[in-house]
Motif scaffolding. Structure first.
Motif, PDB file in Angstrom:
ATOM      1  N   GLU A   1       0.826  -1.207   0.000  1.00  0.00           N
ATOM      2  CA  GLU A   1       0.000   0.000   0.000  1.00  0.00           C
ATOM      3  C   GLU A   1       0.864   1.262   0.000  1.00  0.00           C
ATOM      4  O   GLU A   1       0.595   2.215  -0.743  1.00  0.00           O
ATOM      5  N   ILE A   2       1.907   1.256   0.813  1.00  0.00           N
ATOM      6  CA  ILE A   2       2.809   2.409   0.872  1.00  0.00           C
ATOM      7  C   ILE A   2       3.571   2.537  -0.443  1.00  0.00           C
ATOM      8  O   ILE A   2       3.794   3.644  -0.941  1.00  0.00           O
TER       9      ILE A   2
ATOM     10  N   LEU B   1       1.357   4.241  -2.928  1.00  0.00           N
ATOM     11  CA  LEU B   1       1.274   5.676  -2.653  1.00  0.00           C
ATOM     12  C   LEU B   1       2.540   6.409  -3.109  1.00  0.00           C
ATOM     13  O   LEU B   1       2.459   7.495  -3.681  1.00  0.00           O
ATOM     14  N   HIS B   2       3.686   5.806  -2.860  1.00  0.00           N
ATOM     15  CA  HIS B   2       4.949   6.423  -3.272  1.00  0.00           C
ATOM     16  C   HIS B   2       5.022   6.517  -4.804  1.00  0.00           C
ATOM     17  O   HIS B   2       5.379   7.559  -5.348  1.00  0.00           O
TER      18      HIS B   2
ATOM     19  N   TYR C   1       2.521   6.612  -6.861  1.00  0.00           N
ATOM     20  CA  TYR C   1       1.534   7.612  -7.284  1.00  0.00           C
ATOM     21  C   TYR C   1       2.080   9.029  -7.107  1.00  0.00           C
ATOM     22  O   TYR C   1       1.930   9.875  -7.993  1.00  0.00           O
ATOM     23  N   ASN C   2       2.723   9.272  -5.953  1.00  0.00           N
ATOM     24  CA  ASN C   2       3.293  10.597  -5.699  1.00  0.00           C
ATOM     25  C   ASN C   2       4.363  10.953  -6.728  1.00  0.00           C
ATOM     26  O   ASN C   2       4.426  12.079  -7.201  1.00  0.00           O
TER      27      ASN C   2
ATOM     28  N   SER D   1       8.369  12.800  -1.775  1.00  0.00           N
ATOM     29  CA  SER D   1       7.343  11.789  -1.563  1.00  0.00           C
ATOM     30  C   SER D   1       7.603  11.017  -0.270  1.00  0.00           C
ATOM     31  O   SER D   1       6.669  10.732   0.490  1.00  0.00           O
TER      32      SER D   1
ATOM     33  N   LEU E   1       5.198  10.733   2.996  1.00  0.00           N
ATOM     34  CA  LEU E   1       4.810   9.452   3.586  1.00  0.00           C
ATOM     35  C   LEU E   1       5.238   9.368   5.052  1.00  0.00           C
ATOM     36  O   LEU E   1       4.555   8.730   5.855  1.00  0.00           O
TER      37      LEU E   1
ATOM     38  N   LYS F   1       2.529  10.964   6.941  1.00  0.00           N
ATOM     39  CA  LYS F   1       1.340  10.116   6.928  1.00  0.00           C
ATOM     40  C   LYS F   1       1.499   8.958   7.913  1.00  0.00           C
ATOM     41  O   LYS F   1       0.580   8.643   8.672  1.00  0.00           O
TER      42      LYS F   1
ATOM     43  N   PHE G   1      -6.103   2.629   4.035  1.00  0.00           N
ATOM     44  CA  PHE G   1      -5.981   2.856   2.604  1.00  0.00           C
ATOM     45  C   PHE G   1      -7.212   2.311   1.898  1.00  0.00           C
ATOM     46  O   PHE G   1      -7.176   1.248   1.296  1.00  0.00           O
TER      47      PHE G   1
ATOM     48  N   GLN H   1      -8.681   3.075  -0.845  1.00  0.00           N
ATOM     49  CA  GLN H   1      -8.611   2.960  -2.288  1.00  0.00           C
ATOM     50  C   GLN H   1      -7.978   1.641  -2.722  1.00  0.00           C
ATOM     51  O   GLN H   1      -8.176   1.202  -3.843  1.00  0.00           O
TER      52      GLN H   1
END
Length: 79
Positions: free
Chosen positions: A28-29, A32-33, A35-36, A47, A51, A54, A75, A77
């Motif tokens: 999941e992380i 996100l990374h 995506y950033n 990024s 995180l 977060k 998360f 999404q």
């Protein structure tokens, strides 16, 4: 997004190391990374700092609520 230089330096250091490990191991992380970096066009270190904040908020929330970690709540999404 920059972590402030206030507070405990060792705590910030360990938070950074934990975030780096989570980017490598937690899917999941990692999403996100990616995506950033790719979608939001952030630099990789920016990024990581985003995180870090977060994950710090996540840890404080888990400590206050005394609940177990559930990735579907953190998360949504990814579900």
């Amino acid at each position: 997004m920059v972590l402030s230089k206030r507070g405990r330096p060792r705590l910030r250091h360990f938070l950074y190391l934990m975030t780096m490990c989570m980017v490598m191991t937690n899917p999941e992380i990692r999403v996100l990374h990616r995506y950033n970096v790719e979608e939001k066009k952030l630099k990789k270190m920016k990024s990581i700092m985003k995180l870090c904040s977060k994950i710090a908020r996540l840890l404080v929330g888990l400590a206050k609520s005394s609940e177990a970690y559930d990735s579907t709540r953190v998360f949504p999404q990814a579900a």
